[in-house]
Motif scaffolding. Structure first.
Motif, PDB file in Angstrom:
ATOM      1  N   UNK A 185       0.811  -1.215   0.000  1.00 39.96           N
ATOM      2  CA  UNK A 185       0.000   0.000   0.000  1.00 39.96           C
ATOM      3  C   UNK A 185       0.843   1.263   0.000  1.00 39.96           C
ATOM      4  N   UNK A 186       2.067   1.180  -0.368  1.00 40.54           N
ATOM      5  CA  UNK A 186       2.995   2.307  -0.320  1.00 40.54           C
ATOM      6  C   UNK A 186       4.280   1.843   0.297  1.00 40.54           C
ATOM      7  N   UNK A 187       5.357   2.572   0.111  1.00 41.81           N
ATOM      8  CA  UNK A 187       6.659   2.148   0.602  1.00 41.81           C
ATOM      9  C   UNK A 187       6.795   2.501   2.063  1.00 41.81           C
ATOM     10  N   UNK A 188       6.951   1.512   2.921  1.00 42.96           N
ATOM     11  CA  UNK A 188       7.125   1.714   4.366  1.00 42.96           C
ATOM     12  C   UNK A 188       8.460   1.096   4.763  1.00 42.96           C
ATOM     13  N   UNK A 189       9.377   1.888   5.278  1.00 40.38           N
ATOM     14  CA  UNK A 189      10.658   1.377   5.725  1.00 40.38           C
ATOM     15  C   UNK A 189      10.697   1.384   7.246  1.00 40.38           C
TER      16      UNK A 189
ATOM     17  N   UNK B 217       2.749   8.859   4.159  1.00 42.55           N
ATOM     18  CA  UNK B 217       2.935   7.851   5.191  1.00 42.55           C
ATOM     19  C   UNK B 217       2.743   8.483   6.556  1.00 42.55           C
ATOM     20  N   UNK B 218       2.465   7.667   7.556  1.00 48.85           N
ATOM     21  CA  UNK B 218       2.345   8.153   8.915  1.00 48.85           C
ATOM     22  C   UNK B 218       3.408   7.485   9.776  1.00 48.85           C
TER      23      UNK B 218
ATOM     24  N   UNK C  37       0.578   5.449  17.843  1.00 51.02           N
ATOM     25  CA  UNK C  37       0.556   6.583  16.910  1.00 51.02           C
ATOM     26  C   UNK C  37       0.045   7.823  17.640  1.00 51.02           C
ATOM     27  N   UNK C  38       0.663   8.975  17.341  1.00 51.86           N
ATOM     28  CA  UNK C  38       0.219  10.262  17.865  1.00 51.86           C
ATOM     29  C   UNK C  38       0.070  11.238  16.712  1.00 51.86           C
ATOM     30  N   UNK C  39      -1.083  11.862  16.602  1.00 54.69           N
ATOM     31  CA  UNK C  39      -1.342  12.813  15.520  1.00 54.69           C
ATOM     32  C   UNK C  39      -0.482  14.066  15.697  1.00 54.69           C
ATOM     33  N   UNK C  40      -0.031  14.674  14.597  1.00 61.67           N
ATOM     34  CA  UNK C  40       0.781  15.900  14.672  1.00 61.67           C
ATOM     35  C   UNK C  40       0.018  17.038  15.346  1.00 61.67           C
ATOM     36  N   UNK C  41       0.770  17.917  15.992  1.00 56.42           N
ATOM     37  CA  UNK C  41       0.156  19.030  16.715  1.00 56.42           C
ATOM     38  C   UNK C  41      -0.678  19.921  15.810  1.00 56.42           C
TER      39      UNK C  41
ATOM     40  N   UNK D 123      -7.688  14.284   9.918  1.00 58.62           N
ATOM     41  CA  UNK D 123      -7.469  13.056  10.676  1.00 58.62           C
ATOM     42  C   UNK D 123      -8.259  11.865  10.122  1.00 58.62           C
ATOM     43  N   UNK D 124      -9.255  12.140   9.288  1.00 60.86           N
ATOM     44  CA  UNK D 124     -10.007  11.039   8.690  1.00 60.86           C
ATOM     45  C   UNK D 124      -9.110  10.200   7.781  1.00 60.86           C
ATOM     46  N   UNK D 125      -8.208  10.867   7.047  1.00 55.75           N
ATOM     47  CA  UNK D 125      -7.261  10.150   6.198  1.00 55.75           C
ATOM     48  C   UNK D 125      -6.295   9.330   7.053  1.00 55.75           C
ATOM     49  N   UNK D 126      -5.883   9.918   8.175  1.00 57.75           N
ATOM     50  CA  UNK D 126      -4.980   9.207   9.080  1.00 57.75           C
ATOM     51  C   UNK D 126      -5.649   7.968   9.654  1.00 57.75           C
ATOM     52  N   UNK D 127      -6.918   8.094  10.022  1.00 57.44           N
ATOM     53  CA  UNK D 127      -7.665   6.947  10.557  1.00 57.44           C
ATOM     54  C   UNK D 127      -7.718   5.819   9.535  1.00 57.44           C
ATOM     55  N   UNK D 128      -7.917   6.161   8.281  1.00 53.25           N
ATOM     56  CA  UNK D 128      -7.950   5.162   7.218  1.00 53.25           C
ATOM     57  C   UNK D 128      -6.610   4.434   7.115  1.00 53.25           C
ATOM     58  N   UNK D 129      -5.515   5.191   7.165  1.00 55.05           N
ATOM     59  CA  UNK D 129      -4.183   4.583   7.065  1.00 55.05           C
ATOM     60  C   UNK D 129      -3.896   3.673   8.261  1.00 55.05           C
TER      61      UNK D 129
END
Length: 318
Positions: free
Chosen positions: A7-11, A37-38, A92-96, A110-116
């Motif tokens: 689903x994308x490059x995750x290192x 990425x998150x 996971x912690x969302x950015x300030x 944050x809806x996109x973050x929740x999906x990821x």
């Protein structure tokens, strides 16, 4: 060791923790890599610990959503409660800027973050494991709100089995003073007094206008996290841990939230630590806090297994 997923490059950097669990930390991508990425951490239990606690069944996946401004070293102390129980944990912690700016102005970033975050379960092929949430303050609860909405509405996640959620020091509603105190603590001592004053003033005015004065109108465009979950809560059990001494989130907001869940027949328990500060219950009462989290997780697992067994019997009898 580095890993990549479709689903994308995750290192990831991978190492073994003191307890033998395997931890993988996302390495932030370079500028020329995908920028969506998150930054999260995932910990897998060793086989011996997992089998000792879960006896060969699928161990729970615990998703910890940190409070605004918390560092991973802080939230990792909480994840150790579950790692010692043989659970997989995702931190996971969302950015300030997302918590204090985007959400305040009604941008549903944050809806996109929740999906990821939910897609991570499929990346690691643990989507068939029981899922458990541990949510901190409004910063974590804002993200939890979108997770709940996706689980309600998105068919992609219909097979996920969420067994319960712990909510620590939240949620709060329309508290301008508390939100300003949270931002003050988050900014820290390194911000100049002038800049601090300007940021706090702008934030307080924005929150007061959008979330208090104009909220009867703006709620139709962007409902608050508090109201969104209270009005359409998930059905899994909740445990709310809070304190009357909290100077950021009003205890009466949490108690009202608990009552609203009970009125909608959602299994919910709460505990008032009385004297501990905001997100400071584990620090002040480590043994009691850890015991409550472990006992609640075990109770949720038992209830979920019993419910699943009844469903199987009903299907077989048809």
């Amino acid at each position: 060791m580095n890993c990549s997923f479709p689903n994308g490059l995750h290192l990831f950097s991978t190492h073994e923790t003191n307890g033998g669990a395997i931890e993988q930390q996302l390495i932030p991508p370079r500028a020329d890599m995908a920028d969506d990425d998150i930054d999260y951490n995932i910990v897998f239990p060793d086989a011996v610990t997992s089998d000792r606690h879960w006896h060969g069944t699928k161990e729970p996946v615990v998703v910890l959503l940190g409070w605004a401004g918390c560092r991973d070293k802080h939230i990792s102390k909480y994840s150790s409660i579950y790692n010692e129980q043989g659970c997989v944990t995702i931190r996971y912690t969302a950015p300030l800027k997302t918590v204090f700016i985007s959400e305040s102005f009604g941008y549903k970033e944050l809806k996109k973050t929740a999906l990821k975050l939910l897609e991570i379960l499929y990346d690691y092929e643990v989507e068939n494991s029981p899922v458990f949430f541990h949510v901190f303050s409004n910063g974590g609860f804002m993200l939890y709100r979108y997770v709940v909405e996706l689980l309600h509405a998105d068919e992609q996640f219909g097979s996920l089995r969420v067994v319960g959620a712990v909510v620590d020091s939240g949620p709060g509603s329309g508290n301008v003073r508390g939100a300003t105190r949270a931002l003050t603590a988050t900014l820290g001592p390194n911000v100049s007094p002038v800049l601090r004053y300007v940021l706090l003033a702008l934030f307080a005015v924005t929150v007061f206008l959008l979330r208090v004065v104009l909220y009867p109108l703006t709620k139709y465009i962007h409902k608050s996290h508090y109201d969104a979950v209270r009005e359409r809560p998930p059905g899994w059990p909740h445990l709310c841990l809070y304190s009357r001494a909290d100077q950021v989130i009003r205890h009466r907001d949490i108690e009202a939230f608990v009552e609203s869940l009970r009125h909608k027949d959602v299994p919910v328990n709460s505990f008032d630590f009385a004297s501990s500060p905001h997100v400071g219950h584990f620090r002040d009462f480590p043994e009691q806090y850890a015991l409550k989290c472990r006992d609640f997780l075990l109770a949720c697992m038992k209830d979920s297994e019993a419910s699943e067994m009844k469903t199987r019997r009903r299907v077989q009898s048809q």
